[in-house]
Design an enzyme around this catalytic site. Sequence first.
Site, PDB file in Angstrom:
ATOM      1  N   PHE A   1      19.900   0.237   4.064  1.00 13.19           N
ATOM      2  CA  PHE A   1      20.888  -0.939   4.591  1.00 13.19           C
ATOM      3  C   PHE A   1      22.174  -0.031   4.432  1.00 13.19           C
ATOM      4  O   PHE A   1      22.666   0.312   3.418  1.00 13.19           O
ATOM      5  CB  PHE A   1      20.852  -1.889   3.437  1.00 13.19           C
TER       6      PHE A   1
ATOM      7  N   ASP B   1      25.211   7.196   0.666  1.00 14.32           N
ATOM      8  CA  ASP B   1      25.878   5.773   0.661  1.00 14.32           C
ATOM      9  C   ASP B   1      25.562   5.578  -0.749  1.00 14.32           C
ATOM     10  O   ASP B   1      24.461   5.158  -1.058  1.00 14.32           O
ATOM     11  CB  ASP B   1      24.835   5.088   1.652  1.00 14.32           C
TER      12      ASP B   1
ATOM     13  N   LYS C   1      31.766  -2.102  -2.832  1.00 14.05           N
ATOM     14  CA  LYS C   1      31.298  -3.205  -3.770  1.00 14.05           C
ATOM     15  C   LYS C   1      32.256  -2.959  -5.105  1.00 14.05           C
ATOM     16  O   LYS C   1      33.223  -3.442  -5.245  1.00 14.05           O
ATOM     17  CB  LYS C   1      29.765  -2.944  -3.974  1.00 14.05           C
TER      18      LYS C   1
END
Length: 412
Positions: free
Chosen positions: A146, A231, A260
């Site tokens: 993702f 990532d 995040k």
Amino acid sequence: MSLETPSSSMTHDLVAKGEKYYLPVYSPQKFILSHGRGSRLWDTDGREYIDMSAGISVNSLGHQHPELVAAFKEQGEKLWHISNLYYSEPAIRLAEELVSLSFAERVFFANSGAEANEAAIKIARKYASAHFAEDKREIITFQGSFHGRTITTVSATAQPKYQKGFAPLTGGFVYCNLNDRNAVDQAISEKTCAVLIEPIQGEGGINISDLQFLEHLRQLCDQYKALLIFDEIQCGMGRTGKLFAYEWTTVIPDIMTLAKALGGGLPLGAVLTTNQFASVFSPGDHGSTFGGNPVMCAVARAALKVINSRETLKNVEKQGATLKARLQEMNKKYDMFSEIRGQGLIVGAELKGRFLNHAPEINHACHQQGVMILQAGKNVLRFLPPLNISDEELNTGLERMEQAFSTLNFQE
Ligand code: PLP
């Protein structure tokens, strides 16, 4: 703080308005959160929840952490936004700190994870176009990954459910199975300009990229002159017990993306890379109006200091071990999980038997018992509690979770 406890009719009214006015892309729980402290949250009807999701790995120091609130207030009273036509001290200092704590030499600030990945993809393609043949455009990504919701990052995300209906997608992405060396050996070629991978897949179900697999990717990228991009948007920033997940490996990426937890609960993303790859960009090649906002960066600096402390990182290891052990105990009792996996405080429990496909109902039952958990698809329960969750908070959350499990009544 005086705690307002509005009537349930106000809650119903607000939920109805949320359902009426929002674009229908989410299916939130039907209550309204009002405030939080540490790893606890309260809704407008006064119900208390233990937070084991941390805003999907964002509130990594819980809610209202005093050092983050102080940084927010101090910067908020000085300077909010200036654009990237000017320098501000918090962004420069944060860039310096991220560089000093990682392999990187340069930082680009974005507002989200998807934008950080977009910038990483642009660096890889620009570097290839500056140094190699015209057809060196391909980027290898992995099933279950993702990388975001923009058209390009959804194209990088090798999960059809996120891509359905959005064609034409951005071209040039090649998908391989995670941890499948043969598949990558077949897929990589002189046309490959980058390999993009999460050291631990989050949304895909807490799938760990094997160390040997990452080492193999590093070697292939060197051989084919492709950039290795990690990532770490979900698994970075202390979540595994080290500041960055790549520190558990012997592999150094060429680019790492963060978001995040980076902003301590405020929207901030970043791309970290070396001078070699950063040098393909010159003024005008890329940018962001909000990226590097002084308030976000001031709070991010405060968060980085606390996350990167011995105390927090030790707590991640300790509470991660407790979480896994208690899930194992519950599994003995309820026979729910085929596997419990993860590292530190990024943990997934894969459902089996009569629990298969029931993650949404289990998630809902946990919320009803006052503990917030996450799912990754329909078959994995996902736990991302704040990194500084206390023994008492974790224990209360686990007791409530067990209470929720005891109410489940699925048929085979
Ligand atoms: N990359 C990973 C690994 C993620 O988990 C996410 C979000 O869940 C993203 C990228 C996209 O981040 P954002 O939602 O901030 O765009």
